[in-house]
Scaffold this motif. Structure first.
Motif, PDB file in Angstrom:
ATOM      1  N   PRO A 130      43.624  41.693  43.670  1.00 36.27           N
ATOM      2  CA  PRO A 130      42.303  41.379  43.120  1.00 36.27           C
ATOM      3  C   PRO A 130      41.910  39.943  43.433  1.00 36.27           C
ATOM      4  N   ASP A 131      40.627  39.705  43.515  1.00 39.54           N
ATOM      5  CA  ASP A 131      40.119  38.356  43.756  1.00 39.54           C
ATOM      6  C   ASP A 131      40.099  37.612  42.419  1.00 39.54           C
ATOM      7  N   THR A 132      41.131  36.841  42.158  1.00 39.64           N
ATOM      8  CA  THR A 132      41.216  36.126  40.878  1.00 39.64           C
ATOM      9  C   THR A 132      40.241  34.950  40.803  1.00 39.64           C
ATOM     10  N   LEU A 133      39.693  34.548  41.941  1.00 45.57           N
ATOM     11  CA  LEU A 133      38.745  33.424  41.936  1.00 45.57           C
ATOM     12  C   LEU A 133      37.358  33.820  41.418  1.00 45.57           C
ATOM     13  N   VAL A 134      37.176  35.100  41.079  1.00 42.17           N
ATOM     14  CA  VAL A 134      35.881  35.507  40.518  1.00 42.17           C
ATOM     15  C   VAL A 134      35.627  34.843  39.164  1.00 42.17           C
ATOM     16  N   TRP A 135      36.687  34.304  38.553  1.00 43.85           N
ATOM     17  CA  TRP A 135      36.529  33.642  37.258  1.00 43.85           C
ATOM     18  C   TRP A 135      36.007  32.213  37.387  1.00 43.85           C
ATOM     19  N   ARG A 136      36.056  31.644  38.580  1.00 43.86           N
ATOM     20  CA  ARG A 136      35.638  30.250  38.730  1.00 43.86           C
ATOM     21  C   ARG A 136      34.128  30.093  38.580  1.00 43.86           C
ATOM     22  N   LYS A 137      33.732  28.974  37.996  1.00 41.31           N
ATOM     23  CA  LYS A 137      32.327  28.614  37.853  1.00 41.31           C
ATOM     24  C   LYS A 137      32.141  27.198  38.379  1.00 41.31           C
ATOM     25  N   SER A 138      31.063  26.987  39.117  1.00 41.23           N
ATOM     26  CA  SER A 138      30.808  25.645  39.641  1.00 41.23           C
ATOM     27  C   SER A 138      30.680  24.630  38.512  1.00 41.23           C
ATOM     28  N   ASN A 141      34.780  25.410  33.021  1.00 45.34           N
ATOM     29  CA  ASN A 141      36.222  25.199  32.941  1.00 45.34           C
ATOM     30  C   ASN A 141      36.888  26.556  32.705  1.00 45.34           C
ATOM     31  N   THR A 142      37.086  27.320  33.769  1.00 42.22           N
ATOM     32  CA  THR A 142      37.585  28.690  33.649  1.00 42.22           C
ATOM     33  C   THR A 142      38.802  28.973  34.522  1.00 42.22           C
ATOM     34  N   ASP A 143      39.425  27.937  35.085  1.00 45.10           N
ATOM     35  CA  ASP A 143      40.576  28.157  35.958  1.00 45.10           C
ATOM     36  C   ASP A 143      41.748  28.818  35.230  1.00 45.10           C
ATOM     37  N   ILE A 144      41.826  28.665  33.915  1.00 45.49           N
ATOM     38  CA  ILE A 144      42.907  29.287  33.147  1.00 45.49           C
ATOM     39  C   ILE A 144      42.876  30.801  33.321  1.00 45.49           C
ATOM     40  N   LEU A 145      41.671  31.372  33.461  1.00 47.31           N
ATOM     41  CA  LEU A 145      41.544  32.817  33.649  1.00 47.31           C
ATOM     42  C   LEU A 145      41.897  33.217  35.076  1.00 47.31           C
ATOM     43  N   SER A 146      41.538  32.390  36.049  1.00 47.71           N
ATOM     44  CA  SER A 146      41.925  32.671  37.428  1.00 47.71           C
ATOM     45  C   SER A 146      43.434  32.725  37.578  1.00 47.71           C
ATOM     46  N   GLU A 147      44.129  31.889  36.827  1.00 54.03           N
ATOM     47  CA  GLU A 147      45.579  31.779  36.954  1.00 54.03           C
ATOM     48  C   GLU A 147      46.338  32.808  36.124  1.00 54.03           C
ATOM     49  N   ASN A 148      45.719  33.313  35.047  1.00 52.58           N
ATOM     50  CA  ASN A 148      46.479  34.115  34.093  1.00 52.58           C
ATOM     51  C   ASN A 148      45.956  35.523  33.842  1.00 52.58           C
ATOM     52  N   PRO A 159      41.135  45.367  30.926  1.00 57.85           N
ATOM     53  CA  PRO A 159      40.718  46.028  32.171  1.00 57.85           C
ATOM     54  C   PRO A 159      40.802  45.084  33.367  1.00 57.85           C
ATOM     55  N   VAL A 160      41.295  45.593  34.484  1.00 63.15           N
ATOM     56  CA  VAL A 160      41.388  44.784  35.696  1.00 63.15           C
ATOM     57  C   VAL A 160      39.982  44.531  36.237  1.00 63.15           C
ATOM     58  N   VAL A 161      39.747  43.314  36.720  1.00 64.01           N
ATOM     59  CA  VAL A 161      38.476  42.951  37.355  1.00 64.01           C
ATOM     60  C   VAL A 161      38.801  42.222  38.662  1.00 64.01           C
ATOM     61  N   GLY A 162      37.774  41.814  39.390  1.00 61.45           N
ATOM     62  CA  GLY A 162      38.014  41.174  40.686  1.00 61.45           C
ATOM     63  C   GLY A 162      38.405  42.173  41.755  1.00 61.45           C
ATOM     64  N   ASN A 526      33.801  39.338  38.116  1.00 60.03           N
ATOM     65  CA  ASN A 526      34.652  39.273  36.924  1.00 60.03           C
ATOM     66  C   ASN A 526      34.155  40.184  35.811  1.00 60.03           C
ATOM     67  N   TYR A 527      33.189  41.051  36.119  1.00 64.51           N
ATOM     68  CA  TYR A 527      32.691  41.956  35.080  1.00 64.51           C
ATOM     69  C   TYR A 527      32.650  43.416  35.529  1.00 64.51           C
ATOM     70  N   ILE A 528      33.184  43.737  36.721  1.00 66.32           N
ATOM     71  CA  ILE A 528      33.234  45.125  37.180  1.00 66.32           C
ATOM     72  C   ILE A 528      34.685  45.574  37.305  1.00 66.32           C
ATOM     73  N   GLY A 529      35.015  46.672  36.649  1.00 65.63           N
ATOM     74  CA  GLY A 529      36.309  47.322  36.780  1.00 65.63           C
ATOM     75  C   GLY A 529      36.111  48.739  37.282  1.00 65.63           C
ATOM     76  N   PHE A 530      37.021  49.641  36.926  1.00 66.01           N
ATOM     77  CA  PHE A 530      36.873  51.037  37.350  1.00 66.01           C
ATOM     78  C   PHE A 530      37.823  51.918  36.556  1.00 66.01           C
ATOM     79  N   ARG A 531      37.565  53.195  36.588  1.00 67.67           N
ATOM     80  CA  ARG A 531      38.488  54.208  36.083  1.00 67.67           C
ATOM     81  C   ARG A 531      38.466  55.390  37.041  1.00 67.67           C
TER      82      ARG A 531
END
Length: 552
Positions: A130-138, A141-148, A159-162, A526-531
């Motif tokens: 998954p693209d974990t960098l979808v959590w980054r914002k210009s 302060n959201t890098d904690i979500l990209s990393e974890n 739910p998985v996103v990215g 960071n807001y689209i998943g799937f089933r």
């Protein structure tokens, strides 16, 4: 004495019927030839109830008719949700979105089977991440979500996103193979390859059914027992019984993304506001009612889904959270809908399989509607054998428009090609292989419908960006991708896919299951998943008719 005679006659009738049933259950009722009998050709007939159990993590969704695209509001004025009557076949659907832990299992297995340290597999592992960098914002302060968010156990059941639409489809294919592999091991047809360190844990359902000798790196000790026939072993003296086929009903149906019509039908769950054969009112959300907050006395005011309430309002005041989370929340945090499905409104939006078009062409088909069919067939070589890609050769890749590298097919899998004109001769139900733009973007629907030579030179109906081209940089001499520099007017193309449902980052308007949006299939957020879903085979349902379905 008279009663004894009646009892004896009844018992005799029952035994006669049972005997007849037993004698004909494995016999052709039209020819008398027995099925599954090696003395009579060993012609196959499987158990008619096979494969009808509810798969793990899924619920049964009984099909029927509903009004697709019936919305309460259209504040965006897209006019792409015109109500249409549709019929949907029964299917099984995941009760929740695919979670981080489940997707991470897939990631680990791919790394195990196709180690990125080997040159021939080096891009396969990265293609499923998954693209974990979808959590980054210009400006955030959201890098904690990209990393974890993907790997930390605190988010295991979120739910998985990215994940792009392409990656979601690849997961569905892997899940089919993983489920079937586990079934075959549990039933004793295969040895546990996970406990064998000498071979890769690779399994492909299509290859297993087509040519199982191409699996398990030629180790014939893995697949040594098939279906019992009561006769002698096959030509291979080490193999017992008959090899498993599709007709035996042992293997699961393919897992896939739901169609847009299936997803909307399941989300609306009109069975809870049905009375006899009528629907009482219309539903705005996945639950019954017209409010997004709980109305019962005990929980009055509590939110029924995870969504954004307003500018800067992702959860609520400290000490009094409105919806329980400022990002996606743990699955099953809210009550399910009438089908037993969780988070069909809110938490994360979800990919569906359809190619996006503004208009749903139900005049062409009102039965299990889907746009995006590409009909293919197995590639056959000059010897008349199915072509299976070499598992020890380097994988072939495509470069996606966003620069990501994606394998065309996994090593060791069957190669497929589009059907040809010979395959559709005198057919009336379809005439081409690629039906993604049928009646909406193809030659017949263009202004040049009478002139096939003009179709390539005329502007396309949907003026979407072209795929980047590879050129040689004159300064560095390296091959680089150059984006389409032409002025474009839309993102709509044959690679644009629909996603449904509101998310933690969306306003209440998008919670309506009938609302629809679109995004290129190779992009992730960071807001689209799937089933996943899989098809019900056999009867639509084994349940009896009920006068009404009470609200939950």
């Amino acid at each position: 004495m008279k009663n004894l005679f009646k009892i004896s006659l009844t018992v005799l009738s029952i035994l006669t019927l049972a005997s007849c049933s037993k004698s004909t259950s494995g016999t052709s009722t039209l020819t008398g030839l027995p099925f599954n009998n090696p003395k009579y050709g060993n012609y196959i007939r499987g158990n008619e109830t096979a494969g009808q159990e509810v798969p793990l993590g899924m619920v049964a969704v009984e099909g029927g008719s509903f009004t697709m695209g019936q919305v309460q509001d259209d504040v965006m004025f897209d006019w792409n949700t015109t109500p249409k009557k549709m019929h949907i076949r029964s299917f099984f659907m995941d009760e929740t979105e695919v979670t981080n832990s489940e997707y991470f299992l897939y990631v680990q297995n791919i790394k195990d089977v196709f180690p990125p340290s080997e040159e021939k597999y080096k891009h396969i592992y990265n293609s499923v991440l998954p693209d974990t960098l979808v959590w980054r914002k210009s400006l955030g302060n959201t890098d904690i979500l990209s990393e974890n968010y993907l790997r930390h156990p605190a988010y295991a059941d979120y739910p998985v996103v990215g994940v792009s639409w392409i990656q979601a489809n690849q997961y569905c294919k892997w899940r089919t193979d993983a489920v079937n592999l586990k079934k075959l091991i549990d039933k004793g047809y295969l040895k546990n390859i996970f406990a064998n360190d000498t071979i890769r844990n690779f399994f492909d359902t299509d290859v297993f059914l087509t040519d199982s000798d191409n699996l398990f790196e030629g180790d014939s000790t893995i697949y040594r027992r098939g279906i019992r026939t009561g006769g002698a072993s096959s030509n291979n003296s080490s193999f017992r019984g008959r090899k498993i086929t599709k007709a035996d009903g042992i293997l699961s149906e393919n897992y896939r993304l739901p169609t847009e019509a299936e997803w909307e039908f399941a989300a609306k769950a009109n069975i809870e506001n049905r009375e006899y054969n009528n629907i009482r009112g219309r539903k705005k959300y996945a639950w019954d009612g017209k409010y997004s907050r709980e109305t019962s006395k005990r929980y009055r005011g509590d939110h029924l889904a995870n969504f954004k309430q307003g500018q800067g309002e992702y959860s609520g005041l400290s000490g009094w959270s409105s919806d329980g989370s400022d990002i996606p929340i743990k699955v099953k945090s809210y009550a399910p809908n009438a089908f037993g499905l969780y988070d069909m409104s809110g938490n994360v939006a979800e990919w569906v399989s359809d190619v996006y078009r503004p208009i749903i062409d139900n005049e062409a088909n009102d039965f299990n509607y889907f746009r995006g069919n590409i009909f293919t067939k197995k590639m056959i070589n000059e010897e008349g054998k199915v072509v299976i890609s070499n598992s020890n050769a380097e994988a072939e890749y495509d470069t996606l428009p966003n620069g990501k590298i994606n394998p065309k097919y996994l090593p060791g899998t069957i190669k497929y090609i589009p059907i040809t004109k010979d395959d559709v001769t005198l057919r009336r139900n379809f005439i081409v292989s690629d039906n993604t733009d049928i009646n909406d973007g193809d030659l017949r629907s263009s202004i040049s419908y009478e002139d096939e030579e003009q179709i390539g030179s005329e502007p396309s109906m949907y003026n979407s960006p072209r795929k980047p081209k590879k050129v040689i940089d004159p300064e560095t001499g390296e091959e680089v991708l150059v984006n389409d520099a032409e002025k474009r007017t839309t993102l709509i193309s044959n690679r644009t896919r629909v996603y449904k449902g509101g998310s933690w980052a969306d306003r209440e308007f998008w919670l309506d299951p009938a609302q629809r949006r679109y995004l290129p299939e190779y992009m992730a957020t960071n807001y689209i998943g799937f089933r996943c879903v899989t098809d019900v085979v056999g009867p639509m349902t084994n349940n009896k008719k009920k006068a009404r379905t009470p609200s939950r």
